[in-house]
Design a protein around this motif. Structure first.
Motif, short mmCIF file in Angstrom:
data_model
loop_
_atom_site.label_atom_id
_atom_site.label_comp_id
_atom_site.label_asym_id
_atom_site.label_seq_id
_atom_site.Cartn_x
_atom_site.Cartn_y
_atom_site.Cartn_z
N ILE A 153 22.11 -0.52 14.60
CA ILE A 153 22.98 -0.59 15.79
C ILE A 153 23.98 0.56 15.77
O ILE A 153 24.21 1.23 16.78
CB ILE A 153 23.69 -1.95 15.86
CG1 ILE A 153 22.70 -3.05 16.22
CG2 ILE A 153 24.83 -1.91 16.88
CD1 ILE A 153 23.26 -4.44 16.13
N LEU A 154 24.59 0.81 14.61
CA LEU A 154 25.55 1.90 14.52
C LEU A 154 24.87 3.27 14.65
O LEU A 154 25.45 4.21 15.20
CB LEU A 154 26.32 1.80 13.20
CG LEU A 154 27.28 0.61 13.11
CD1 LEU A 154 27.89 0.53 11.73
CD2 LEU A 154 28.35 0.70 14.17
N TYR B 77 22.63 -3.97 11.25
CA TYR B 77 23.97 -3.39 11.42
C TYR B 77 23.89 -1.87 11.41
O TYR B 77 24.45 -1.21 12.28
CB TYR B 77 24.86 -3.91 10.29
CG TYR B 77 26.32 -3.57 10.43
CD1 TYR B 77 27.11 -4.16 11.40
CD2 TYR B 77 26.92 -2.66 9.56
CE1 TYR B 77 28.44 -3.86 11.52
CE2 TYR B 77 28.26 -2.35 9.67
CZ TYR B 77 29.01 -2.96 10.66
OH TYR B 77 30.34 -2.66 10.77
N THR B 78 23.17 -1.31 10.45
CA THR B 78 23.04 0.14 10.36
C THR B 78 22.28 0.71 11.55
O THR B 78 22.64 1.76 12.08
CB THR B 78 22.33 0.53 9.05
OG1 THR B 78 23.08 -0.01 7.95
CG2 THR B 78 22.22 2.02 8.89
N CYS C 174 33.74 1.16 11.64
CA CYS C 174 32.79 0.06 11.48
C CYS C 174 31.72 0.40 10.45
O CYS C 174 31.28 -0.47 9.69
CB CYS C 174 32.13 -0.27 12.81
SG CYS C 174 33.22 -1.01 14.01
N TRP C 175 31.30 1.64 10.42
CA TRP C 175 30.22 2.05 9.53
C TRP C 175 30.68 2.06 8.08
O TRP C 175 29.98 1.59 7.19
CB TRP C 175 29.74 3.45 9.91
CG TRP C 175 28.34 3.76 9.48
CD1 TRP C 175 27.77 3.51 8.29
CD2 TRP C 175 27.33 4.39 10.26
NE1 TRP C 175 26.48 3.94 8.26
CE2 TRP C 175 26.19 4.49 9.46
CE3 TRP C 175 27.30 4.89 11.55
CZ2 TRP C 175 25.02 5.07 9.92
CZ3 TRP C 175 26.14 5.45 11.99
CH2 TRP C 175 25.00 5.54 11.18
N THR D 173 33.62 3.73 15.64
CA THR D 173 32.29 3.51 15.07
C THR D 173 32.25 3.90 13.61
O THR D 173 31.65 3.21 12.79
CB THR D 173 31.24 4.31 15.87
OG1 THR D 173 31.33 3.93 17.25
CG2 THR D 173 29.84 4.04 15.37
N ALA E 10 29.52 -13.34 11.38
CA ALA E 10 29.20 -11.91 11.35
C ALA E 10 28.74 -11.47 9.97
O ALA E 10 28.00 -10.51 9.84
CB ALA E 10 30.42 -11.10 11.77
N GLU E 11 29.17 -12.17 8.93
CA GLU E 11 28.79 -11.78 7.58
C GLU E 11 27.33 -12.07 7.28
O GLU E 11 26.80 -11.62 6.28
CB GLU E 11 29.69 -12.44 6.53
CG GLU E 11 29.69 -13.95 6.57
CD GLU E 11 30.67 -14.55 7.56
OE1 GLU E 11 30.47 -15.72 7.89
OE2 GLU E 11 31.59 -13.87 8.00
N MET F 203 24.87 -11.06 9.20
CA MET F 203 24.03 -10.05 9.84
C MET F 203 23.37 -9.19 8.77
O MET F 203 23.99 -8.79 7.80
CB MET F 203 24.86 -9.16 10.76
CG MET F 203 24.03 -8.11 11.48
SD MET F 203 24.98 -6.98 12.50
CE MET F 203 25.34 -8.02 13.88
N SER F 204 22.13 -8.91 8.99
CA SER F 204 21.37 -8.08 8.07
C SER F 204 21.94 -6.66 8.05
O SER F 204 22.25 -6.10 9.11
CB SER F 204 19.91 -8.06 8.51
OG SER F 204 19.21 -7.06 7.85
N PRO F 205 22.06 -6.06 6.88
CA PRO F 205 22.58 -4.68 6.81
C PRO F 205 21.69 -3.67 7.55
O PRO F 205 22.20 -2.69 8.10
CB PRO F 205 22.60 -4.36 5.32
CG PRO F 205 22.60 -5.67 4.63
CD PRO F 205 21.89 -6.63 5.54
#
Length: 97
Positions: free
Chosen positions: A15-16, A12-13, A63-64, A60, A4-5, A7-9
């Motif tokens: 998706i959130l 990730y952003t 997570c963010w 969420t 998981a580390e 994953m591109s920021p």
């Protein structure tokens, strides 16, 4: 094997962000259901959905921001939602009676 580390920021952003937009739309629809529900059970179901969405929105947020101090608020929201549902179910009378 990628974890998981890796994953591109940006992914990730995004998706959130999509999750936040969907929560906003569902809040609006559920608010309409609460206001226009034909009887008290429909309103109660709308409120239960709202409690669930608040909990998911807080998750969420965790997570963010990677800030877990909000987890206590999630517990309080869950307990208040449960107590409200039990109270309405316990003391509800038939609509129109």
């Amino acid at each position: 094997m990628k974890g998981a580390e890796s994953m591109s920021p940006e992914i990730y952003t995004s998706i959130l962000t999509i999750a936040a937009i969907l929560f906003s739309a569902s809040f609006i629809l559920t608010s309409y259901q609460i206001m226009s529900g034909p009887n008290s059970i429909d309103r109660l179901l709308g409120l239960d959905g709202m409690v669930s969405m608040i909990q998911c929105s807080l998750a969420t947020y965790i997570c963010w921001t990677l800030d877990t101090t909000v987890s206590n608020a999630m517990m309080v929201v869950a307990m208040m939602g449960f107590m409200g549902s039990v109270a309405v179910a316990r003391f509800r009378k038939k609509d129109g009676a």
